[in-house]
Design a protein around this motif. Sequence first.
Motif, PDB file in Angstrom:
ATOM      1  N   ARG A 140      31.398  45.157  42.892  1.00  0.00           N
ATOM      2  CA  ARG A 140      31.672  45.588  41.512  1.00  0.00           C
ATOM      3  C   ARG A 140      32.318  44.447  40.718  1.00  0.00           C
ATOM      4  NH1 ARG A 140      32.191  50.601  44.322  1.00  0.00           N
ATOM      5  NH2 ARG A 140      30.793  52.143  43.387  1.00  0.00           N
ATOM      6  N   ARG A 141      33.191  43.708  41.384  1.00  0.00           N
ATOM      7  CA  ARG A 141      33.782  42.547  40.731  1.00  0.00           C
ATOM      8  C   ARG A 141      32.719  41.493  40.455  1.00  0.00           C
ATOM      9  NH1 ARG A 141      37.194  40.516  37.181  1.00  0.00           N
ATOM     10  NH2 ARG A 141      38.190  38.568  37.809  1.00  0.00           N
ATOM     11  N   GLU A 181      30.771  42.463  37.352  1.00  0.00           N
ATOM     12  CA  GLU A 181      31.578  42.294  36.143  1.00  0.00           C
ATOM     13  C   GLU A 181      31.668  40.814  35.758  1.00  0.00           C
ATOM     14  OE1 GLU A 181      33.861  42.853  32.803  1.00  0.00           O
ATOM     15  OE2 GLU A 181      32.560  44.219  33.930  1.00  0.00           O
ATOM     16  N   GLU A 216      34.312  35.823  48.331  1.00  0.00           N
ATOM     17  CA  GLU A 216      35.153  35.751  47.141  1.00  0.00           C
ATOM     18  C   GLU A 216      35.762  34.359  47.035  1.00  0.00           C
ATOM     19  OE1 GLU A 216      36.800  40.302  46.479  1.00  0.00           O
ATOM     20  OE2 GLU A 216      38.080  38.831  47.505  1.00  0.00           O
TER      21      GLU A 216
END
Length: 373
Positions: free
Chosen positions: A207-208, A211, A252
């Motif tokens: 989800r990050r 975005e 990440e």
Amino acid sequence: MTTHAPAATRTIELVTDDRAFAALAPAWDRLYRRCAAATPFQSHAWLYSWWLSYGRPGRLRLVLVRSGGELVAAAPLMLVLRPLPTLVPLGGAISDYADVLLDDTAGWQAVATLTEGLSAAARTALIDFREVRPGGAVERVFDRWNGPRRRVWDSVCLELPAVPMDELVSRLPPGKAQRVRAKLRKLRALGVERHVVRPDGVDAALRRLLELHRLQWQGRKVTSEHLHHRFREHLVRSVGPMVRSGDAVVTEFRLDDEVVAVDLTLLSRRLAGGYLYGADPRLRERKADVAVMLLDACAEHIGTGGHGTLSLLRGNEPYKQHWRPEPVANQRLLLARRRTAPLLSAALCDAAARQRGKTVLRHWKERLGGGGT
């Protein structure tokens, strides 16, 4: 579901039910592991999730071959009616490769039976396999097909050898290699850290990613499908199981304890590739080269995994060309029965017209770029 037996130990099944598709996961995954040509886009997690987001009720067509009860071949298809009645692979435009699954140990009998099953399933429809990577399993079906058939070129993918970053850099001309090494030092000096996301954190990381992807393309041309809710749901639903099975890795990138980029890399036996990423625009403001950062991480994921190819997937963007990749054209394999030969001709005419249109547009843009009016 219908079943008939063309041979004593082999059966053909035509699955049209969503729940039956879901229940196939264990057998499908075993077959996927036994098909060396398979890409992550043929995994059950990816295809079933895609069907939930993009499928049309009543259009599912899974052609399955079993031997002694075990799945040895599978063709994941759906029926579309426009512009022509056609069986097309599941996965659609968001999948870079399409294919069937064939057990590497099953021999020609499995190919022959799958070919028979596809012919029966097609009935009055054309079969149109887009985006088949050279060496794909469906090429064996194409070779055995006894009706009208045609092979044309499809999208171009760019490929690099699956080697560590140092070796990728050494392939570059000395001047470019020196600049890339400077960019890697810059990333370290900034303090950019990368962390592989654990399975229980994948959903939030994706989800990050989406975005950040939206932010990085804000105000510029972007693949609009990546902004849709259905794409978000598909990605979140499919990638978690793929991470757990080793078919994907989510990374990440953090700067000052803040996640500033997220990358999704897909993995298979012969191929690995970065599928999608999102990066905070502030990274570029701080002179961080995002492309170098992502490729460095991807090379680390695959450097010891035995993958033969690092695919940059579809698209011929200029930043990809900096790495001197090899262009590899996907194929479009069209299969028809005698009665559906006119559909094959119509599809070829449409493909030729679209190609002429692209050529005219490219020449027009070149004229404008050269000062033409």
